[in-house]
Design a protein around this motif. Sequence first.
Motif, PDB file in Angstrom:
ATOM      1  N   CYS A 268      -0.198   5.253  -1.060  1.00 25.29           N
ATOM      2  CA  CYS A 268      -0.400   6.276  -0.062  1.00 25.29           C
ATOM      3  C   CYS A 268       0.355   7.710  -0.022  1.00 25.29           C
ATOM      4  O   CYS A 268       1.218   7.714  -0.618  1.00 25.29           O
TER       5      CYS A 268
ATOM      6  N   ALA B  91      -7.284   4.017  -2.937  1.00 22.29           N
ATOM      7  CA  ALA B  91      -7.580   2.481  -2.503  1.00 22.29           C
ATOM      8  C   ALA B  91      -8.419   1.755  -3.439  1.00 22.29           C
ATOM      9  O   ALA B  91      -8.091   0.565  -3.580  1.00 22.29           O
TER      10      ALA B  91
ATOM     11  N   GLU C  13      -8.433   6.851   4.785  1.00 25.65           N
ATOM     12  CA  GLU C  13      -8.272   5.861   5.946  1.00 25.65           C
ATOM     13  C   GLU C  13      -6.747   6.302   6.410  1.00 25.65           C
ATOM     14  O   GLU C  13      -5.809   6.495   5.698  1.00 25.65           O
TER      15      GLU C  13
ATOM     16  N   GLN D 234      -9.891   7.370  -0.758  1.00 23.18           N
ATOM     17  CA  GLN D 234     -10.556   6.371  -1.309  1.00 23.18           C
ATOM     18  C   GLN D 234     -10.407   6.081  -2.704  1.00 23.18           C
ATOM     19  O   GLN D 234     -10.231   4.697  -3.066  1.00 23.18           O
TER      20      GLN D 234
ATOM     21  N   LEU E  84      -4.493   6.969   2.963  1.00 25.02           N
ATOM     22  CA  LEU E  84      -5.124   6.243   1.819  1.00 25.02           C
ATOM     23  C   LEU E  84      -6.311   6.764   1.459  1.00 25.02           C
ATOM     24  O   LEU E  84      -7.248   6.226   2.139  1.00 25.02           O
TER      25      LEU E  84
ATOM     26  N   PHE F  97       0.754  -1.300  -0.005  1.00 23.99           N
ATOM     27  CA  PHE F  97       0.094  -0.099   0.007  1.00 23.99           C
ATOM     28  C   PHE F  97       0.730   1.311   0.118  1.00 23.99           C
ATOM     29  O   PHE F  97       0.188   2.481  -0.573  1.00 23.99           O
TER      30      PHE F  97
ATOM     31  N   PHE G  17      -8.971  -1.223   0.787  1.00 22.10           N
ATOM     32  CA  PHE G  17      -8.307  -0.378   1.872  1.00 22.10           C
ATOM     33  C   PHE G  17      -7.419  -1.402   2.474  1.00 22.10           C
ATOM     34  O   PHE G  17      -7.700  -2.832   2.668  1.00 22.10           O
ATOM     35  N   TYR G  18      -6.288  -0.892   3.237  1.00 24.67           N
ATOM     36  CA  TYR G  18      -5.761  -1.926   4.139  1.00 24.67           C
ATOM     37  C   TYR G  18      -6.295  -2.544   5.281  1.00 24.67           C
ATOM     38  O   TYR G  18      -5.927  -3.739   5.561  1.00 24.67           O
TER      39      TYR G  18
END
Length: 291
Positions: free
Chosen positions: A83, A113, A141, A110, A108, A79, A119-120
């Motif tokens: 990010c 993602a 996030e 949307q 992060l 990720f 998402f993570y």
Amino acid sequence: MPQGDSQPNSGTARLAELKMEGIASGALLGRIGNLEVRLARNEAEVAAAQEVRYRVFYDEMGAHKGALQALDRRDADRFDPVCDHLLVLDSSISGPEHRRIVGTYRLLRQEAAVAAGGFYSQDEFDLPGLVSRHPGERFLELGRSCVLPEYRSKRTIEVLWQGIWAYTNHHRIGVMTGCASFPGVDPAAHAESLSYLAHHCRAGADWDIRAVPGRYQAMDLMPAEAINAKSAIAGMPPLVKGYLRLGARIGDGCVIDHDFRTVDVFIILPVSEISSRYVNYYGAEAQRFST
């Protein structure tokens, strides 16, 4: 809740477009004294942030090390490339700027993602379900929050939130979410604090989110009448208390992360519900630093 050391997927093609939509490289998002906050500008600064994360999560907190992590001494996963990385830098430290990093937060959005394939935190909580119920909101996030021990002060937290608030305003974020962690892998060790969250801080129906099946752990380990609110709050990690002060609510159930050796709860913070005193406080800084 690590997800290994796999390489970024094809969503990184979209990353270049997303970065062009972002905050200008090097733009200052907040400052208190010698502490400044901004986004990472290049791979060297992201790597330096990953080194700070390694020092906190692995050296200090005893997270399980994979072979590549132990070799590189960096906390990295798939990720990271999609990010934005919020950095706190101490301007009084001499030497290369990326060596001035004393704290970091991973952001992060949307859109990123979607490019990353999810998402993570969705391996622990049903965040996609929550997002789908609010199609008109833009979600952010927050994760991988850490600060070096000698900088764990109110001032550092304040400057981090200056940066988050400016970032949130710039990208018109409607909802902030993410996991917050209690140390260790035994929920019973935090029975009073978790029970307080379960009885007094749960999200309402519109914003409720549940731990995924198979990982759900009950949080209501004590009856409400047995809880001492003062000691329950005192036993919470500073990050959890900070979110609650802003007006955040908590999802249903906690999750044990054996790799990071934590008990995770889920935070939901609609921007519209942030306490007015913090809107007024951080709003003034956002006007100075957001673009």
